[in-house]
Design a protein around this motif. Structure first.
Motif, PDB file in Angstrom:
ATOM      1  N   LYS A 179       0.843  -1.183   0.000  1.00  0.00           N
ATOM      2  CA  LYS A 179       0.000   0.000   0.000  1.00  0.00           C
ATOM      3  C   LYS A 179       0.879   1.235   0.000  1.00  0.00           C
ATOM      4  O   LYS A 179       1.637   1.480   0.932  1.00  0.00           O
ATOM      5  N   ILE A 180       0.772   2.006  -1.069  1.00  0.00           N
ATOM      6  CA  ILE A 180       1.577   3.224  -1.233  1.00  0.00           C
ATOM      7  C   ILE A 180       0.648   4.420  -1.224  1.00  0.00           C
ATOM      8  O   ILE A 180      -0.279   4.511  -2.043  1.00  0.00           O
ATOM      9  N   THR A 181       0.891   5.352  -0.325  1.00  0.00           N
ATOM     10  CA  THR A 181       0.064   6.555  -0.242  1.00  0.00           C
ATOM     11  C   THR A 181       0.524   7.570  -1.282  1.00  0.00           C
ATOM     12  O   THR A 181       1.547   7.397  -1.959  1.00  0.00           O
ATOM     13  N   THR A 182      -0.236   8.650  -1.381  1.00  0.00           N
ATOM     14  CA  THR A 182       0.127   9.713  -2.327  1.00  0.00           C
ATOM     15  C   THR A 182       1.476  10.319  -1.979  1.00  0.00           C
ATOM     16  O   THR A 182       2.320  10.566  -2.850  1.00  0.00           O
ATOM     17  N   THR A 183       1.698  10.571  -0.704  1.00  0.00           N
ATOM     18  CA  THR A 183       2.976  11.145  -0.277  1.00  0.00           C
ATOM     19  C   THR A 183       4.123  10.204  -0.571  1.00  0.00           C
ATOM     20  O   THR A 183       5.197  10.639  -1.022  1.00  0.00           O
ATOM     21  N   ASP A 184       3.920   8.911  -0.331  1.00  0.00           N
ATOM     22  CA  ASP A 184       4.976   7.944  -0.633  1.00  0.00           C
ATOM     23  C   ASP A 184       5.307   7.929  -2.121  1.00  0.00           C
ATOM     24  O   ASP A 184       6.475   7.857  -2.515  1.00  0.00           O
ATOM     25  N   ALA A 185       4.268   7.984  -2.942  1.00  0.00           N
ATOM     26  CA  ALA A 185       4.491   7.971  -4.392  1.00  0.00           C
ATOM     27  C   ALA A 185       5.258   9.212  -4.845  1.00  0.00           C
ATOM     28  O   ALA A 185       6.159   9.132  -5.694  1.00  0.00           O
ATOM     29  N   THR A 215      -1.590  10.317 -11.985  1.00  0.00           N
ATOM     30  CA  THR A 215      -1.532   8.866 -12.179  1.00  0.00           C
ATOM     31  C   THR A 215      -2.051   8.126 -10.950  1.00  0.00           C
ATOM     32  O   THR A 215      -2.785   7.138 -11.061  1.00  0.00           O
ATOM     33  N   TYR A 216      -1.696   8.605  -9.772  1.00  0.00           N
ATOM     34  CA  TYR A 216      -2.152   7.965  -8.541  1.00  0.00           C
ATOM     35  C   TYR A 216      -3.665   8.096  -8.380  1.00  0.00           C
ATOM     36  O   TYR A 216      -4.351   7.142  -7.969  1.00  0.00           O
ATOM     37  N   SER A 217      -4.224   9.244  -8.731  1.00  0.00           N
ATOM     38  CA  SER A 217      -5.675   9.430  -8.626  1.00  0.00           C
ATOM     39  C   SER A 217      -6.420   8.512  -9.568  1.00  0.00           C
ATOM     40  O   SER A 217      -7.527   8.049  -9.272  1.00  0.00           O
ATOM     41  N   GLY A 218      -5.816   8.233 -10.729  1.00  0.00           N
ATOM     42  CA  GLY A 218      -6.460   7.331 -11.666  1.00  0.00           C
ATOM     43  C   GLY A 218      -6.435   5.888 -11.203  1.00  0.00           C
ATOM     44  O   GLY A 218      -7.267   5.077 -11.633  1.00  0.00           O
TER      45      GLY A 218
END
Length: 245
Positions: free
Chosen positions: A72-78, A231-234
């Motif tokens: 599980k990768i959060t937005t901040t991690d990405a 990309t993460y939101s998609g």
């Protein structure tokens, strides 16, 4: 034997030239050049500010072993992973530093040039005696010291300062001879190369290009962050099917 008076005279000239250098170069003149060229070049604000989403925060900050299955990768991690591992960003971060060296080269045109030379020699010879019937040997010690300063200023003026001292100590004479010279010359461009507008144009251009490279780095970073967020939101709807990214 070299007299201590010569070194005292030579040291005195060195101090005079050093004071002149400190007065016109390291203080008022250098500050005036920076102000005329648009002021000291301060770095652009290239920092990227992020606000972490409350849903991305994890209450337990202690390292935990990797669980089996997808991570599980959060937005901040990405975002942090992309900023740390993107090779194009690593290259872009070097551009402002490279451009800054060009600015330093253009700025160095107005730095003072100093030169110091000390030469010492001894001559052993033989010549016809003053009586004219025999020969006599003699020994002559010669020491020359020279220090010079040359600087080009934005007005198109070249200032040169030179101080030299020479000593001649020969066994043929009772006294030791000294020569000291302190000279200054000014060379002012009248037509070509006259004025600060002409002589500072390359320094101003280099500073503008440095600032442009800093803003280009900021724009590249912001575009990378926006792309990662998009990309993460998609990919977020995929979590509803039990998959985590």
């Amino acid at each position: 034997m070299i007299s201590s008076q010569f070194f005292h005279s030579l040291l005195k000239n060195f101090i005079m030239v050093g004071l002149f250098l400190m007065t016109i170069s390291c203080g008022i003149l250098q500050k005036q050049i920076d102000q005329t060229a648009g002021g000291p070049n301060t770095k652009a604000d290239t920092a990227v500010y992020m606000t972490s989403d409350a849903s991305d925060e994890t209450p337990d900050k202690r390292p935990t072993p990797f669980p089996p299955g997808p991570l599980k990768i959060t937005t901040t991690d990405a975002l942090l992973l992309s900023l740390e591992n993107n090779r194009s960003l690593v290259v872009e971060r070097l551009n402002p530093s490279i451009q800054k060296t060009v600015e330093d080269v253009e700025r160095a045109v107005f730095d003072p040039e100093t030169n110091a030379v000390i030469f010492a020699g001894r001559t052993d010879g033989e010549r016809l005696a003053r009586a004219g019937s025999t020969t006599e040997t003699y020994r002559s010690d010669n020491v020359d010291g020279l220090i010079s300063l040359k600087q080009f200023v934005p007005t198109g003026t070249t200032v040169s300062l030179e101080a030299s001292t020479e000593m001649d100590n020969s066994s043929l004479y009772r006294d030791t001879f000294y020569w000291t010279r302190l000279g200054m010359s000014l060379n002012q461009a009248i037509l070509r190369g006259y004025g600060t507008d002409v002589n500072l144009v390359r320094l101003r251009q280099a500073r503008l290009e440095t600032r442009m490279s800093e803003y280009e780095l900021r724009g590249f970073t912001q575009a990378l962050v926006a792309e990662v967020e998009e990309t993460y939101s998609g990919l977020r709807p995929c979590q509803a099917s039990g998959r985590n990214f």
